[in-house]
Design an enzyme around this catalytic site. Structure first.
Site: not given
Length: 837
Positions: A252, A713, A779
């Protein structure tokens, strides 16, 4: 008379290069673009739109954010405006041969009369790009006798966007394209003019392809004249994706439904309601449709803007339309209703899509074909939700095209997403002349009934534009047929209920008010009178018991922390409320370092690990047991503490790898895989798997997460037995081994000079007092990305380091059957001495 682009045209053979020929346009735009150009020498082409062309300078060392670093900018020939979107390769031997990516783009605002300044040789201007912002100067140097080239200096103004010499270089920090998210190395081996992400950069003059003839059409095709606008087929909302071989499923899209009519060399683009929107999206879609060589056709599809992860983003689409930006629009075609004198609406969908695919066999940057998936509907929906998408549309393969809403097309959603009527607004408490929240309603048999407010999702510019627009629509009386509570009425300015807003939400409260809602944009293609309850639109009624209780009251909850994405203080608090059980084990009862941005990511940034004046009781000060003279560190112990961090504009949370109970004994270590310039994402993924393999050989379990920045990480849970020195020694040995075994791929030293084209295995976070960003923490960078834990089998090019954001992470998490890190603590073992290879 010499034309501005004469020199540009003379230097290029357009039968060999994919660069746009272009022409001078009669526009008064203010586009700027910076293209990273790896030719004989790597340089950055800095371009400003003036008088219908791009004035251009080759900046040999690239722009610098340090005001006293003057960068040489050699004035070169004017380029056409179409060049602003060029990304690809220029053949060797041709002028400028090499690789080009769109490193930055946006708008520029001159600080005075630009023509007079240009003539005098000193342009002063402001940039509003995705990377470059604030005040800048271009200053012409006095040329030496006999020197042919015109040298200028590009200089950053000393403002809040400037950096010091010791700060990170933005060229190394953000090497990727803002158009495709790729770096030079990912483009340089492609065929000239070709992009692996977008197809041909520009159609070249080639032999015409063979198009399907009417004689080869399915028997249901009917000879007829070109129709006028066709009422579009609409999907019915269902709780679960349909199953069975009769269905195909499509992603969609998050954009505007557009019907494209091609006839006699002309293109018209119609909105869902039949409005002529041809001029709304610029020229690229029109030109690329004409380049298909299709003479007459009616296509059905959707116009979107894609973000760096390749996902359609309605907020970005709205932003581009508001700014007059037209270089990112993409038209995805998913159906063909008429072609070459034949009405195809009675033809089965599967056959219509086969014909459409043949016509769009060479997708361009602006026109692409939307494929259907014939896998199990539940699996397609689960995958879409796991990627943070809105949902899927399932269509009967053997069905004809039916007008209006039917059960032949069914949509199943990952999240609540619906249009609501704007009935009023509350002015912002943080920004003058802007809205703080919208008051929403929906029509039922009683009239317009209230469904609550939305107070996040507005960029600063959209909040101001909405305020201007709604202020002219104010009325004294309430437009609602049902009464509001005293709290709901407080501060509300009622308006004529004519505008429609697209709202994303997670659930409903018991009294049918939106919960955790976010604004996604206005729907100018829909009438307020048509906004009614969709069948299945209301999820199961959810009370607030799932939301963590808090006594913390946010001041200025509409303060925008991520301006472009519209994530406010309240929006960040809502995000944490949804993911609290997941983030809690990684941030409570640990020393924390915070990245605070009091006015959002565009303003002042500073790390803080000690308390500050007026610290709330929910943020705990803890004394380092090994250093009684140092100021106390910061810690939190519950959800109230986290919301206090939100109030204090703490946009990133970086915990120690040890708890307050065991300061000296880490219970996790982190290997940060940080790619240097020119490193392809697939190589970072390979590095993560190699790191995992090496750790497992040492008897350790390894978990992976995106960094929310550039890399990955790899995190190891430990029983807190070994001290910090042991942790650092162990992780350094892993990093050094990888660098020694594959020096062409890895480095284990921080030196930037050694990192180009390599991945830094950063082990230095594993020493006392150092931190790594927490799982699920946002962040403080554009896009509001979060550091997202993944299962190892999810690592793929489809999920980049900043793929998941504050906006789409809850969608992913609600779609998961299990937490990919649910066994994190169960997997902890003591850290042993390094085993021999």
């Amino acid at each position: 008379m010499r034309q501005p682009l004469d020199t540009y045209h003379k230097k290029r053979d357009f039968s060999l290069t994919g660069e746009p020929r272009g022409r001078t346009l009669r526009t008064k735009g203010n586009l700027f673009v910076v293209q990273k150009h790896d030719a004989r020498r790597l340089h950055y082409d800095f371009r400003l739109e003036m008088d219908g062309v791009l004035k251009s300078w080759a900046v040999t060392r690239g722009p610098s954010l340090v005001p006293d670093e003057k960068r040489l900018a050699v004035h070169v020939e004017d380029h056409p405006l179409e060049y602003a979107g060029f990304e690809g390769t220029i053949p060797k031997g041709e002028y400028g041969g090499g690789t080009v990516i769109v490193w930055d783009r946006g708008r520029w605002k001159p600080g005075g009369d630009p023509h007079k300044q240009y003539e005098k040789g000193h342009l002063v201007f402001e940039l509003k790009g995705e990377k470059l912002k604030g005040r800048w100067h271009l200053v012409r140097m006095h040329g030496k006798l006999g020197e042919k080239r015109e040298n200028w200096l590009l200089i950053k103004g000393d403002d809040e966007f400037a950096r010091n010499r010791q700060d990170a270089d933005i060229l190394n920090e953000q090497p990727q394209s803002v158009k495709s998210g790729r770096v030079i190395a990912e483009v340089e081996h492609e065929e000239p003019g070709w992009s692996s992400k977008t197809g041909p950069i520009r159609k070249k003059a080639t032999a015409k392809k063979a198009l399907p003839a009417a004689a080869s059409f399915p028997e249901q095709a009917v000879k007829s004249k070109m129709p006028d606008f066709i009422e579009p087929a609409l999907a019915t909302l269902v709780a679960d994706a349909p199953e069975g071989v009769r269905w195909m499923h499509e992603i969609k899209f998050d954009g505007y439904r557009i019907q494209a009519h091609l006839a006699d060399g002309n293109v018209m683009l119609f909105s869902r309601g039949g409005l002529d929107w041809t001029s709304k999206f610029g020229q690229a879609i029109v030109e690329d449709l004409l380049a298909t060589d299709v003479k007459t056709a009616v296509f059905d599809g959707e116009v979107v803007v894609e973000n760096q992860s390749g996902l359609s983003d309605f907020s970005a689409l709205q932003s581009d339309l508001g700014e007059g930006r037209t270089d990112r629009f993409v038209y995805y075609i998913f159906d063909l209703l008429y072609y070459d004198g034949c009405d195809l609406r009675a033809v089965p969908l599967s056959d219509r899509k086969v014909l459409a695919r043949k016509l769009i066999s060479q997708p361009s940057a602006a026109v692409r074909f939307s494929e259907g998936f014939e896998a199990a509907g539940e699996a397609v929906l689960k995958n879409a939700c796991g990627l943070g998408l809105e949902g899927i549309v399932s269509k009967l393969k053997d069905a004809a095209y039916s007008n209006g809403r039917t059960m032949d097309w069914r949509k199943s959603k990952c999240i609540g997403r619906q249009e609501f009527v704007i009935a009023g607004f509350v002015p912002s408490s943080a920004t003058r002349g802007a809205i703080g929240s919208l008051v929403l309603g929906i029509h039922d048999k009683k009239g317009l009934i209230p469904v609550g407010r939305v107070g996040t999702g507005f960029s600063v510019s959209s909040a101001k534009e909405l305020y201007k627009r709604l202020h002219t629509m104010r009325q004294e009386e309430t437009p609602f047929a049902a009464p509001l509570t005293a709290d709901e009425k407080r501060g509300v300015k009622f308006v004529v209920p004519e505008l429609v807003a697209e709202i994303e939400f997670r659930a409903w409260t018991a009294d049918k008010r939106l919960r955790h809602a976010a604004f996604r944009g206005l729907r100018d293609d829909k009438s307020a009178q048509d906004v009614k309850w969709e069948k299945q639109a209301v999820p199961a009624i959810t009370s607030d018991v799932d939301t963590p209780e808090t006594d913390v009251k946010l001041t200025h909850p509409d303060r925008v922390y991520w301006p472009k994405e519209g994530v406010t203080k309240q929006g960040l608090a809502d995000y944490y409320a949804e993911i609290w059980p997941l983030i809690e084990p990684f941030i409570i009862n640990r020393p924390l370092a915070l990245l605070r941005c009091p006015t959002g990511i565009g303003g002042e940034h500073f790390f803080q690990k000690h308390g500050w004046k007026g610290l709330n009781e929910h943020i705990v000060e803890v004394q380092d047991p090994s250093d009684k003279d140092e100021e106390p560190f910061i810690s939190i112990k519950d959800f109230d503490g986290l919301i206090r961090l939100v109030q204090a504009a703490s946009l990133e949370i970086h915990p120690w790898g040890s708890t307050l109970k065991n300061w000296e004994l880490p219970d996790m270590v982190t290997m940060d895989l940080d790619p240097g310039e020119g490193v392809a994402w697939q190589r970072v993924i390979e590095a993560a798997f190699e790191t995992r393999e090496r750790l497992e050989k040492q008897g350790l379990a390894a978990f992976v997460k995106t960094s929310g920045g550039k890399g990955l990480h790899v995190v190891v849970p430990l029983k807190p037995r070994a001290d910090w020195q042991a942790a650092k020694t162990f992780t350094k040995a892993i990093a050094d081994q990888m660098a020694a075994d594959s020096p062409e791929r890895y480095v284990s030293t921080i030196s930037k000079a050694k990192r180009k084209g390599k991945i830094l295995i950063d082990y230095l976070r594993n020493q006392r007092g150092m931190t790594a960003v927490a799982p699920y923490s946002p962040r403080a960078r554009p896009r509001a990305a979060v550091s997202m834990p993944l299962a190892w089998n999810e690592l793929s090019p489809a999920i980049g380091p900043a793929h998941f954001t504050v906006l789409n992470a809850p969608t992913r998490l609600s779609a998961l059957e299990s937490d990919p890190w649910q066994d994190f603590r169960k997997a902890e073992v003591p850290l042993q001495k390094m085993k021999a290879k």
